[in-house]
Each structure stands twice: as structure tokens, then as C-alpha cells.
Write an enzyme that holds these catalytic residues in place. Structure first.
Site, PDB file in Angstrom:
ATOM      1  N   MET A 130       0.848  -1.198   0.000  1.00  0.00           N
ATOM      2  CA  MET A 130       0.000   0.000   0.000  1.00  0.00           C
ATOM      3  C   MET A 130       0.886   1.251   0.000  1.00  0.00           C
ATOM      4  SD  MET A 130      -3.411  -0.933   2.086  1.00  0.00           S
ATOM      5  CE  MET A 130      -2.769  -0.656   3.709  1.00  0.00           C
TER       6      MET A 130
ATOM      7  N   HIS B  25       9.291  -3.667   3.250  1.00  0.00           N
ATOM      8  CA  HIS B  25       8.889  -3.877   1.853  1.00  0.00           C
ATOM      9  C   HIS B  25      10.104  -4.149   0.971  1.00  0.00           C
ATOM     10  CE1 HIS B  25       5.606  -1.020   3.232  1.00  0.00           C
ATOM     11  NE2 HIS B  25       4.904  -2.058   2.811  1.00  0.00           N
TER      12      HIS B  25
HETATM   13  O1  PAF Z   1       0.008  -5.720   3.751  1.00  0.00           O
HETATM   14  C1  PAF Z   1      -0.428  -4.818   2.998  1.00  0.00           C
HETATM   15  O2  PAF Z   1       0.229  -3.808   2.737  1.00  0.00           O
HETATM   16  C2  PAF Z   1      -1.829  -4.941   2.431  1.00  0.00           C
HETATM   17  O3  PAF Z   1      -2.686  -5.556   3.324  1.00  0.00           O
HETATM   18  C3  PAF Z   1      -1.870  -5.658   1.066  1.00  0.00           C
HETATM   19  C4  PAF Z   1      -1.417  -7.091   1.178  1.00  0.00           C
HETATM   20  C5  PAF Z   1      -1.001  -4.901   0.073  1.00  0.00           C
HETATM   21  C6  PAF Z   1      -3.297  -5.657   0.511  1.00  0.00           C
HETATM   22  O4  PAF Z   1      -3.791  -4.371   0.354  1.00  0.00           O
END
Ligand code: PAF
Length: 282
Positions: A30, A37
Site C-alpha cells: 500500500m 517492503h
Molecule cells: O500488507 C499490505 O500492505 C496490504 O494488506 C496488502 C497485502 C497490500 C493488501 O492491500
């Protein structure tokens, strides 16, 4: 790096790669990208020919009183970080292309969605499962990467992948932590300086519980109490949603610890809700 906004184009591009026998790694996000990430993207780069990252702040997974409007957004900085890791495709869909006004389908993973955070965030995992199912259908990845920090999310997604026969591997990567143990999360940016220091109590308390298991304590009730005591001692933690010792797959409470468990907690510091967990093997 190609930046694609239209689902159909991502779908066609990824299908072409798969048809040529190339593996596609997928990191759904997101945005507000942090080291957690980036570790998923690096892992995908190592294990696949092509890496696709999506940034989509999914409105379906936020409750009416949650932080959708103030969720941190900085697409330019995110896209620089992703590109520096030599990602192949950044998928940046608009809300309107993901959810048309007539959109009326949802994916409900019963059972595991209702436990832990599900009790405090009704509908949250329905929103996650629905968007992840859509993203899987758009990207058709060989492997999809998620962080262990959102442990319940990984269980929900794994269940959905099995139940709905998605032809992909779900890869869970370790939680990345700050120097004092705080799990890195986009929501940490909401914390003021004192709150930030207080937040380290979450990992400290979970580690104390995990340490007691390793030293022979087998009563999950006693472990939960120890973790709760640690959290309650931190004055800026104004609410403990839960402390739980649960089975890895079902997320059911464990009473006597006889196998690997997840020790998980969710708390509020000011208005910020933070979660964390540790896998504990006896
Ligand atoms: O973990 C996240 O950032 C969100 O829940 C995801 C998996 C991108 C779904 O919107």
C-alpha cells in the site's frame, strides 16, 4: 522500470512473461515503503526473472473509523526506491480502475479472519482477501511475497490460495526491526518521539514471553500474563487489544505449549494501532 496504471495491461504483460516460461515475483503493497517492503522486493528479485510491485491503498480494508485518509502516501519517493532495486514493473492502479461503481464481489476467508485482529477490525480481512485475489488475477505471479509482521494476513492469504486453487507460491519473509526491536511498519510514522520510544515495549514484552517458553514455561496463560504485564508497564500504551498465544495454522488459542506457536499482540499508542508477533518453538 515500467510504470503501468491499467490492470488489463499488467495482466497482458505478465501473461506474456509466464507464457515465455519466465517466473514472476509479486510484492503487493500500500506504499509508504520501508525496509520491510524493500526486503520483500530484494527476495523476489533473487528468486524470479521478473518482479512486479503494486502500490494501492485499498479502501476495502479500512473500517469507517480507521486511517484511510491519513494513510501515508508518497508515490514519487516510493517509485524511486522500487526503481533503485531494479524492479521490472510498478503497478499503480487508480481506485476507479480497481473498483468500478458496480463492483459487488468479495472474498471472505471464514474462521482465521475472525480471530485476533479480526475481532477489532470487522471486515478488514475481507478487504485484504478481496484485493489480493484481484491482484493475483491481474499479475498471475509465480510467487507472492508477504511479511511475517502481518502474520494473520499471511494465514488468511495462504488459506485463500489453497481454497481457491490459485496457482502460486506464497512466500513469507521475516519481520524487519528497528535497532530497539520495534517491527518496521508504515504506521510507525504516526508516532511522536516519546510514543516511538514507548513502542519498543511491544517487542520487548513479546521477547520476554518467548524467552520464558524457551526456558521451559509451558502455560500459555502464564506467558500471556507476562507479556501483558510488560505492555501495561508502558504508560503510553493506552489500550491492549489482545495478547495471544495461538496455533500457527488455525490461530486458535493454545493452552499448553507443546509445539511451535505464534505469540502475538496488538496495542494502541495514542491513536496508532500497532501489531507484532514472534514464532516460538519449544
Ligand atoms: O500488507 C499490505 O500492505 C496490504 O494488506 C496488502 C497485502 C497490500 C493488501 O492491500
Amino acid at each position: 522500470m515500467e510504470i503501468i496504471r491499467i490492470p488489463r495491461i499488467v495482466q497482458d504483460t505478465c501473461k506474456k512473461y509466464r507464457m515465455k516460461g519466465r517466473s514472476v515475483g509479486f510484492v503487493p503493497t500500500m506504499g509508504a515503503l520501508h525496509e520491510g517492503h524493500l526486503s520483500l522486493i530484494r527476495r523476489s528479485r533473487m528468486e524470479n526473472d521478473i518482479t512486479v510491485v503494486s502500490i494501492f491503498v485499498n479502501p476495502l480494508q479500512f473500517g469507517p473509523s480507521e486511517d484511510l485518509a491519513r494513510y501515508p502516501r508518497d508515490v514519487e519517493s516510493d517509485s524511486n526506491k522500487i526503481s533503485a532495486l531494479e524492479t521490472d514493473i510498478l503497478f499503480l492502479p487508480d481506485d476507479a480502475l480497481m473498483y468500478s461503481p458496480a463492483f459487488s464481489t468479495s472474498v471472505e476467508v471464514a474462521g482465521v479472519s475472525e480471530k485476533l485482529c479480526g475481532r477489532f477490525r470487522p471486515g478488514h480481512f475481507r478487504g485484504v482477501a478481496t484485493v489480493v485475489a484481484k491482484l493475483f488475477n491481474i499479475v498471475s505471479p509465480t510467487r507472492a511475497y508477504f511479511g511475517q509482521k502481518d502474520y494473520q494476513q499471511t494465514v488468511v492469504i495462504r488459506r485463500m490460495v489453497k481454497d481457491l486453487n490459485f496457482d502460486l507460491e506464497v512466500v513469507i519473509c521475516p519481520t524487519i526491526r528497528e535497532h530497539d526491536g520495534l517491527a518496521i511498519s508504515s504506521r510507525n510514522t504516526y508516532l511522536g518521539p516519546e510514543e516511538r520510544i514507548a513502542a519498543a515495549a511491544i517487542h520487548r514484552s513479546l521477547s520476554r514471553g518467548a524467552g520464558a517458553v524457551l526456558q521451559g514455561e509451558r502455560s500459555a496463560g502464564r506467558i500471556r500474563e507476562m507479556v501483558e504485564e510488560g505492555l501495561a508497564a508502558e504508560k503510553l500504551i493506552n489500550r491492549i487489544d489482545y495478547v495471544a498465544a495461538v496455533d500457527l495454522a488455525t490461530l486458535d488459542d493454545v493452552e499448553e505449549i507443546g509445539r511451535e506457536i505464534v505469540l502475538a499482540a496488538a496495542v494502541r499508542i495514542g491513536k496508532t494501532r500497532l501489531i507484532d508477533n514472534l514464532l516460538v518453538n519449544v
